[in-house]
Enzyme design. Structure first.
Site, PDB file in Angstrom:
ATOM      1  N   CYS A  30     -22.059   6.997 -23.340  1.00 36.59           N
ATOM      2  CA  CYS A  30     -23.062   7.457 -23.718  1.00 36.59           C
ATOM      3  C   CYS A  30     -24.062   5.878 -23.461  1.00 36.59           C
ATOM      4  O   CYS A  30     -23.452   4.612 -23.490  1.00 36.59           O
ATOM      5  CB  CYS A  30     -22.641   6.876 -25.825  1.00 36.59           C
ATOM      6  SG  CYS A  30     -24.327   6.082 -26.795  1.00 36.59           S
ATOM      7  N   ASP A  46     -22.363  15.190 -21.654  1.00 34.76           N
ATOM      8  CA  ASP A  46     -21.268  13.839 -22.309  1.00 34.76           C
ATOM      9  C   ASP A  46     -22.457  13.497 -20.714  1.00 34.76           C
ATOM     10  O   ASP A  46     -22.209  12.363 -20.574  1.00 34.76           O
ATOM     11  CB  ASP A  46     -20.351  13.414 -22.620  1.00 34.76           C
ATOM     12  CG  ASP A  46     -20.252  12.038 -23.271  1.00 34.76           C
ATOM     13  OD1 ASP A  46     -20.895  11.531 -22.989  1.00 34.76           O
ATOM     14  OD2 ASP A  46     -19.509  12.988 -24.475  1.00 34.76           O
TER      15      ASP A  46
HETATM   16  N1  COA Z   1     -36.880  17.435 -27.762  1.00 35.63           N
HETATM   17  C1  COA Z   1     -37.662  16.384 -27.039  1.00 35.63           C
HETATM   18  N2  COA Z   1     -38.414  16.093 -27.644  1.00 35.63           N
HETATM   19  C2  COA Z   1     -38.604  15.773 -28.884  1.00 35.63           C
HETATM   20  C3  COA Z   1     -37.566  15.552 -29.557  1.00 35.63           C
HETATM   21  C4  COA Z   1     -36.932  16.526 -28.797  1.00 35.63           C
HETATM   22  N3  COA Z   1     -34.949  16.783 -29.774  1.00 35.63           N
HETATM   23  N4  COA Z   1     -37.074  14.883 -30.374  1.00 35.63           N
HETATM   24  C5  COA Z   1     -38.467  13.854 -30.373  1.00 35.63           C
HETATM   25  N5  COA Z   1     -38.966  14.350 -29.175  1.00 35.63           N
HETATM   26  C6  COA Z   1     -40.732  13.132 -28.257  1.00 35.63           C
HETATM   27  C7  COA Z   1     -41.324  13.788 -29.616  1.00 35.63           C
HETATM   28  O1  COA Z   1     -41.231  14.685 -29.721  1.00 35.63           O
HETATM   29  C8  COA Z   1     -42.001  12.231 -28.996  1.00 35.63           C
HETATM   30  O2  COA Z   1     -43.317  12.962 -28.121  1.00 35.63           O
HETATM   31  P1  COA Z   1     -44.108  12.065 -27.265  1.00 35.63           P
HETATM   32  O3  COA Z   1     -44.292  10.109 -27.156  1.00 35.63           O
HETATM   33  O4  COA Z   1     -44.776  12.756 -26.479  1.00 35.63           O
HETATM   34  O5  COA Z   1     -45.342  12.095 -28.842  1.00 35.63           O
HETATM   35  C9  COA Z   1     -41.054  11.516 -28.698  1.00 35.63           C
HETATM   36  O6  COA Z   1     -39.819  12.422 -28.427  1.00 35.63           O
HETATM   37  C10 COA Z   1     -40.871  10.606 -29.725  1.00 35.63           C
HETATM   38  O7  COA Z   1     -40.650  11.274 -31.380  1.00 35.63           O
HETATM   39  P2  COA Z   1     -39.771  10.477 -32.273  1.00 35.63           P
HETATM   40  O8  COA Z   1     -39.428  11.822 -33.665  1.00 35.63           O
HETATM   41  O9  COA Z   1     -40.684   9.597 -32.811  1.00 35.63           O
HETATM   42  O10 COA Z   1     -38.617  10.694 -31.800  1.00 35.63           O
HETATM   43  P3  COA Z   1     -37.860   8.682 -31.690  1.00 35.63           P
HETATM   44  O11 COA Z   1     -38.775   8.799 -30.479  1.00 35.63           O
HETATM   45  O12 COA Z   1     -37.569   7.980 -33.218  1.00 35.63           O
HETATM   46  O13 COA Z   1     -36.143   9.244 -30.842  1.00 35.63           O
HETATM   47  C11 COA Z   1     -35.002  10.932 -31.503  1.00 35.63           C
HETATM   48  C12 COA Z   1     -35.291   9.846 -31.894  1.00 35.63           C
HETATM   49  C13 COA Z   1     -33.371  11.272 -32.116  1.00 35.63           C
HETATM   50  C14 COA Z   1     -35.514  12.184 -30.772  1.00 35.63           C
HETATM   51  C15 COA Z   1     -34.084  10.278 -29.320  1.00 35.63           C
HETATM   52  O14 COA Z   1     -33.423   9.136 -30.043  1.00 35.63           O
HETATM   53  C16 COA Z   1     -33.116  10.418 -29.026  1.00 35.63           C
HETATM   54  O15 COA Z   1     -33.729  12.055 -28.126  1.00 35.63           O
HETATM   55  N6  COA Z   1     -32.277  10.415 -28.540  1.00 35.63           N
HETATM   56  C17 COA Z   1     -30.433  10.979 -28.007  1.00 35.63           C
HETATM   57  C18 COA Z   1     -29.583   9.687 -28.024  1.00 35.63           C
HETATM   58  C19 COA Z   1     -28.577  10.875 -26.988  1.00 35.63           C
HETATM   59  O16 COA Z   1     -29.000  11.679 -26.425  1.00 35.63           O
HETATM   60  N7  COA Z   1     -27.636   9.779 -26.631  1.00 35.63           N
HETATM   61  C20 COA Z   1     -26.340  10.504 -26.736  1.00 35.63           C
HETATM   62  C21 COA Z   1     -25.781  11.908 -26.879  1.00 35.63           C
HETATM   63  S1  COA Z   1     -24.777  11.375 -28.902  1.00 35.63           S
HETATM   64 ZN    ZN Z   2     -18.917  11.315 -25.946  1.00 39.85          ZN
END
Ligand code: COA
Ligand code: ZN
Length: 308
Positions: free
Chosen positions: A241, A13
């Site tokens: 966040c 975090d």
């Molecule tokens: N680890 C690494 N790469 C990831 C991944 C993961 N867990 N999940 C998705 N990806 C990559 C995919 O491979 C894809 O890569 P590319 O563009 O090179 O093909 C890209 O990310 C998009 O994938 P997709 O499944 O369409 O994901 P998304 O764009 O809808 O994003 C999350 C969804 C959840 C992966 C993304 O929003 C995220 O990681 N959020 C993190 C938020 C966070 O940590 N917030 C703070 C803590 S609460």
């Molecule tokens: Zn938090």
């Protein structure tokens, strides 16, 4: 009196929201120092998209590089099946699945509604239990915006409890109720903690507070008075966040430990060692931290009388 279990979240975090990338070797050095302080668990990193959170793009190197100890659980945040696959490569003790209680924060943070997150949870638990490396991994779920959403406002207690029930039905074993942007107040915290424990008496609940409006420690105290013994906290009070406007740091670990130890509540944590770890932070993140005890000293610190 039950000893508290503190889950240190600064490496996740905290570092996720910093303006600069903390070098991998420094992350490992900090986690190793934290592991020696008596903390129950450390949330070491996130297996999220490196495009979403570039600061944690070194997740695999961090988990593979730290010294492991039997008495410290290593947990990692996992938002989807892809994250689980990456986490399983690194022999973690726990996965912390994450979803929001509110639609708009879910969309902003994870590009998923709560319904879509629950579908991911089902797939993650299936993937975990179907893999020999995952059979003993504990499944925790963090429920963001449990005490209010920065976009939608109030989140009804009944909705939070319903989402907890659906998580448990999918095989989640522990639940963290998160006050993502510091909207909770102590009365609200007491109500939700009591309701959650009454409805799910066997579930280990963790409380995750942000100090955005200065109520972090008051909320932790209210949760403890309501029977909660597991807390997330962040060294130095780092954290926030990146997808919640105005988010600031978590309740500060050393301030939380100091408060409870002063009250005679055991945390199992060596506060001096924790303060020494906290003193490393400005050098790692390039700025002062919000932690207070690291600056003021413990309350048994004595000063010389000013010269007259
Ligand atoms: N680890 C690494 N790469 C990831 C991944 C993961 N867990 N999940 C998705 N990806 C990559 C995919 O491979 C894809 O890569 P590319 O563009 O090179 O093909 C890209 O990310 C998009 O994938 P997709 O499944 O369409 O994901 P998304 O764009 O809808 O994003 C999350 C969804 C959840 C992966 C993304 O929003 C995220 O990681 N959020 C993190 C938020 C966070 O940590 N917030 C703070 C803590 S609460
Ligand atoms: Zn938090």
């Amino acid at each position: 009196m039950t000893q508290l279990q503190i889950n240190e979240v600064a490496p996740r975090d905290g570092f996720q929201i910093e303006a600069t990338f903390v070098p991998t070797a420094d992350k490992i050095r900090l986690i190793d120092a934290l592991s020696a302080t008596g903390l129950a668990r450390i949330e070491a990193t996130s297996f999220v998209s490196p495009k979403a959170i570039p600061n944690l793009r070194d997740a695999a190197e961090v988990v593979s590089g730290i010294q492991r100890r039997d008495d410290v659980g290593i947990t990692v945040l996992v938002p989807n099946v892809k994250g689980l696959e990456r986490a399983l490569e690194c022999r973690v003790d726990e996965v912390n699945l994450v979803m929001s209680a509110s639609d708009s924060h879910g969309q902003a943070n994870l590009r998923m509604t709560p319904e879509q997150s629950l579908e991911q949870f089902a797939a993650i638990v299936k993937g975990l239990r179907g893999d020999s490396r995952g059979s003993n991994v504990f499944v925790n779920a963090s429920l963001s915006t449990s005490f209010g959403c920065p976009f939608e406002g109030e989140v009804a207690e009944a909705r939070v409890l319903e989402l907890v029930e659906r998580q448990l039905a999918l095989g989640v074993q522990g639940v963290t109720l998160c006050d993502t942007t510091g909207m909770a107040n102590p009365a609200q915290v007491a109500r939700l903690c009591e309701a959650a424990q009454a409805r799910f008496p066997d579930v280990p609940f963790t409380l995750h507070f942000h100090n955005t409006r200065g109520m972090g420690l008051a909320n932790a105290l209210a949760a403890w008075q309501a029977g909660i013994v597991r807390f997330d906290a962040s060294l130095g009070g780092l954290g926030g966040c990146p997808y919640a406007p105005g988010a600031t740091g978590n309740v500060c670990t050393e301030d939380l430990v100091h408060m409870f130890e002063q009250m005679g509540v055991s945390t199992g944590v060596d506060l001096d060692a924790l303060l020494a770890a906290s003193a490393m932070l400005p050098g790692l993140v390039g700025h002062d931290t919000p932690g207070q005890v690291v600056k003021a000293g413990k309350s048994d610190r004595r000063y010389s009388m000013p010269a007259r």
